[in-house]
Write an enzyme that holds these catalytic residues in place. Structure first.
Site, short mmCIF file in Angstrom:
data_model
loop_
_atom_site.label_atom_id
_atom_site.label_comp_id
_atom_site.label_asym_id
_atom_site.label_seq_id
_atom_site.Cartn_x
_atom_site.Cartn_y
_atom_site.Cartn_z
CG ASP A 56 -1.35 1.54 1.71
OD1 ASP A 56 -1.87 1.98 0.98
OD2 ASP A 56 -3.10 0.61 1.75
CE1 TYR A 95 -7.56 10.30 -0.09
CE2 TYR A 95 -8.57 9.44 -2.20
CZ TYR A 95 -8.25 9.20 -0.56
OH TYR A 95 -8.57 8.44 0.24
NE ARG A 150 -2.13 12.15 9.56
CZ ARG A 150 -2.52 11.63 8.52
NH1 ARG A 150 -2.25 9.99 8.25
NH2 ARG A 150 -3.61 12.18 7.63
C1 LIG Z 1 -6.18 6.72 2.58
C2 LIG Z 1 -5.48 4.98 2.97
C3 LIG Z 1 -6.32 4.99 2.22
C4 LIG Z 1 -7.21 5.35 1.51
O1 LIG Z 1 -9.06 4.44 0.95
P1 LIG Z 1 -9.87 4.96 0.04
O2 LIG Z 1 -10.60 3.82 -0.16
O3 LIG Z 1 -9.88 6.00 -0.57
O4 LIG Z 1 -11.04 6.18 1.76
C5 LIG Z 1 -6.29 3.78 2.24
N1 LIG Z 1 -5.00 2.88 3.10
C6 LIG Z 1 -3.46 3.56 3.46
C7 LIG Z 1 -3.11 3.41 3.85
C8 LIG Z 1 -4.74 5.73 3.34
O5 LIG Z 1 -3.38 5.72 3.89
#
Ligand SMILES: *Cc1c(COP(=O)(O)O)cnc(C)c1O
Length: 440
Positions: A231, A256, A405
């Site tokens: 991720d 985003y 943060r």
């Molecule tokens: C921001 C973030 C998400 C966001 O997931 P969405 O499906 O866009 O809401 C997921 N995993 C991590 C580690 C994040 O920082």
């Protein structure tokens, strides 16, 4: 999931364990102000700031929602008026809408160290985590295994993960007959074993800003015969990512945050070329079909990254992201990393100098090689402190229970901003301290 990190918060500033009572006059020293000015004057990325719509707020929340790139409003207006308003359905072919997920994917690819044809843009990060995890389990299932090999029945997940990753992993495990085992990142490489199907890990921890060892953990997963799914939400666009070089199997990331694609921008999915043939999506929509317009009753997957698509893409958001990615033209990501580290170093130094002793602790590793592009500080009353910071024009965010943060976006954050953020933080903390000398 666990609230602990590999190391606890360390005090920032003079190593006095108890706070000095009474308001401290913060104000940046002339020496720090001169340093900030000199660093800004020598910053090779300084001119990128004009590519964004900003005001005199110090915006340190680009790790949650990136600022608006200046080219986006005009491009979106044109897409709406011309491509949708006038060309209507013709735009699927004539304006390139149909192929946008792969085309925008190829624009993201260099930022994550991927050769073309392996990244597709669409859906949310959460949805892409689901596709990647189930597909990864299916890839391991489809492999030849020695006769007495144990079943690969576990999915290892970063114990401190952003919640959505954990929730999705639990569901993916349930669907594929696996179990999820949360493991602290520091122990993950050693925890991978013959029963591991997949490891799901974060490149940078969303809370602490700690940068994890993507090549090392990926190699450990491979030695054990498992796959690694990464991720990249807090690393894509913030620091160099080398998916191809480091052997990552699958990866997902956010549009985003550091990619500035706008609220709810589509996410991306990387499927390493060698796995594309075996990538069996749990969401095989018509957009990932080899011949979508054949309208065939039977599913036959397309070749390549297209296989990661599902249904009709969210074109307005997709094209906003595509335009937002233009701010990276001619930008060297190594330079972004250098500036990011210089910014976070400078912030920590300014905080140490101006914040009353013992008032905040840092969750962010002091070692540069273990740091992403944010600083996470801990203090009592953090929620209130962040509210006050925002009121005074310094925008970061608060994460429970006590974390402040501050995200540093090298394309638009200056050293002057950084100094101002630290000074306002010192001011706010001194006031809160004056009210509550015991630090409650
Ligand atoms: C921001 C973030 C998400 C966001 O997931 P969405 O499906 O866009 O809401 C997921 N995993 C991590 C580690 C994040 O920082």
């Amino acid at each position: 999931m666990s609230e602990t990190t590999s190391d606890g918060p360390r005090p920032v500033g003079p190593a006095s364990p108890t706070a000095t009572a009474g308001p401290v006059s913060p104000g940046p020293s002339p020496e720090l102000a001169a340093r900030a000015a000199a660093l800004d004057a020598a910053d090779p990325l300084a001119d990128r700031r004009k590519a964004f719509v900003l005001d005199d707020t110090v915006y340190l929340d680009g790790n949650s929602l990136g600022a608006l790139p200046a080219a986006v409003p005009g491009r979106l207006a044109e897409v709406v008026a011309r491509e949708w308003g006038e060309l209507r359905i013709r735009s699927w072919t004539e304006s390139g809408w149909w192929t946008a997920p792969e085309r925008v994917g190829d624009r993201v690819a260099p930022l994550v160290g991927a050769a073309p044809g392996q990244v597709v843009v669409g859906d949310s990060t959460s949805v892409n985590i689901f596709k990647a995890l189930v597909a990864a389990v299916r890839i391991t299932e489809g492999r030849e295994a020695p006769a007495n090999a144990p079943v690969r029945d576990e999915i290892l997940v970063d114990a401190a993960t952003f919640p959505t990753d954990g929730y999705i992993a639990a569901s993916a495990a349930r669907m594929t007959g696996r179990t999820v085992r949360p493991v602290p990142m520091a122990e993950l490489a050693d925890a991978v074993g013959p029963r591991t199907a997949v490891v799901l890990a974060n490149h940078v921890d969303y809370r602490t800003g700690e940068l994890h060892d993507l090549p090392g953990i990926t190699a450990a997963a491979h030695r054990a015969g498992a796959l690694a799914v990464w991720d990249l939400c807090h690393s894509a666009g913030a620091l160099p990512v080398r998916l191809d070089e480091d052997g990552a199997d699958l990866a997902v990331g956010c549009g985003y945050k550091y990619l500035n694609g706008g609220p709810g921008a589509p996410a991306f999915l990387y499927v390493r070329a060698e796995h594309q043939g075996a990538f069996d999506s749990p969401l095989p929509g018509w957009n990932s079909h080899a011949e979508p317009f054949a309208m065939a009753a039977a599913y036959a997957p397309a070749e390549g990254a297209v296989r990661g698509r599902v249904g009709t893409p969210d074109i307005l958001s997709m094209l906003a992201l595509e335009t937002a990615l233009e701010v990276w033209d001619g930008v060297d990501i190594e330079q972004v990393r250098e500036k990011s580290l210089a910014l976070t170093d400078f912030f920590l130094e300014c905080v140490a100098e101006s914040v009353p002793a013992g008032r905040v602790g840092s969750l962010t590793p002091a070692e540069r090689e273990r740091r992403g592009s944010q600083v996470a500080l801990r203090c009592p009353g953090a929620e209130r402190v962040m509210g006050e910071l925002i009121r005074r024009g310094v925008v970061g965010d608060f994460r429970r229970p006590d974390v402040l943060r501050f995200g540093f976006t090298p394309l638009y954050t200056s050293f002057g901003d950084t100094l101002r953020a630290a000074s306002v933080l010192a001011e706010v903390l001194a006031e809160v301290l004056a009210e509550h000398p015991a630090g409650g």
